[in-house]
Design a protein around this motif. Structure first.
Motif: not given
Lengths: 118, 113
Positions: A56-81
Motif C-alpha cells: 500500500d502507498k504511504g505518504e510520499v509514494p510518487n517516483g517509487y515502486n515496491v515488491s514484497r518478494l516473500n515474507k522476509r524481503e521487501f524491495s524499493l525501486r527507483l525507476e528514474s532517479a
C-alpha cells in the motif's frame, strides 16, 4: 542477531538511472515498511506491506515502486532517479496478528541506505 | 491533519541531570505511542511503546508517560550520561491509520561530560 538488513549502505546515482534498494528481515515479521528521512522533514512513509502479498502507498509514494518478494524481503525501486530523491532510506518491520489486527509490537529498523542523486 | 510535534528540537544538558523530552499529538484516538532513539548514521532503536490503555512504561533509567486527553507524552531520562546523546523520536499510531506510524521530527539530545 541480524534483525533488518539493508543493502547497499551507500549509493550515488545520476539523474535518470534506476536502482533497487533491498531489505530483508529474519524476525518472522509479517509487516514491512519503507521510509525516507530528510533534514527538517522527519521520517516519512513511502510504501508498506501489511502482510505477504499486499502493498500500500504511504505518504510520499510518487517516483517509487515496491515488491514484497516473500515474507522476509521487501524491495524499493527507483525507476528514474531524480535529485529530489536524495535521502536516507530506512526499512522497518513488525509483527501483526492479521491484516486487520495489530499486536502492539514496536517497529524494528535497518541502518539505512544513504542515496545521493546527482 | 494528524501531526506529532516534538519541542525542543535540540537540548544540551550536563551529565547527571534528570531531563524530560516532550511529544504532543493531535487527535487522542490512538492505538499506541512509541519512543525511538537514533544515533548518528544509524537506524532507529525502539525504546518504549505505550499502549492506548496505559499511562506509562519504564525501562531502566527511562520512563515514558502518556496523557491522551491532553495529547501529550513525555520521556523522562534519569541521571543522564554522555552515552544518552542521540536524537529521540516520538511516533503515534492512530486509529483508522491502517496501523501506520506518524513520526515527530525528533529532539537532538547532547549530554556533556
Amino acid at each position: 542477531n541480524a534483525g533488518v538488513t539493508q543493502t547497499p549502505k551507500f549509493q550515488v546515482l545520476k539523474t535518470g538511472q534506476s536502482m533497487t534498494l533491498q531489505c530483508a528481515q529474519d524476525m518472522n515479521h509479517n509487516s514491512m515498511y519503507w521510509y525516507r528521512q530528510d533534514p527538517g522533514m522527519g521520517l516519512r512513509l513511502i510504501y508498506y506491506s501489511a502482510s505477504e502479498g499486499t502493498t500500500d502507498k504511504g505518504e510520499v509514494p510518487n517516483g517509487y515502486n515496491v515488491s514484497r518478494l516473500n515474507k522476509r524481503e521487501f524491495s524499493l525501486r527507483l525507476e528514474s532517479a531524480a535529485p529530489s530523491q536524495t535521502s536516507v532510506y530506512f526499512c522497518a518491520s513488525t509483527s501483526r496478528v492479521s491484516r486487520t489486527a495489530y499486536s502492539n509490537q514496536p517497529q524494528h529498523f535497518g541502518d539505512g541506505t544513504r542515496l545521493s542523486i546527482l | 491533519k494528524q501531526e506529532v510535534t516534538q519541542i525542543p528540537a535540540a537540548l544540551s544538558v550536563p551529565e547527571g541531570e534528570n531531563l524530560v523530552l516532550n511529544c504532543s499529538f493531535t487527535d487522542s484516538a490512538i492505538y499506541n505511542l512509541q519512543w525511538f532513539r537514533q544515533d548518528p548514521g544509524k537506524g532507529l532503536t525502539s525504546l518504549l511503546l505505550i499502549q492506548s490503555s496505559q499511562r506509562e512504561q519504564t525501562s531502566g533509567r527511562l520512563n515514558a508517560s502518556l496523557d491522551k486527553s491532553s495529547g501529550r507524552s513525555t520521556l523522562y531520562i534519569a541521571a543522564s550520561q554522555p552515552g544518552d546523546s542521540a536524537t529521540y523520536l516520538c511516533a503515534v499510531m492512530w486509529v483508522g491509520s491502517n496501523y501506520k506510524l506518524t513520526f515527530g521530527k525528533g529532539t537532538l539530545l547532547t549530554v556533556n561530560p
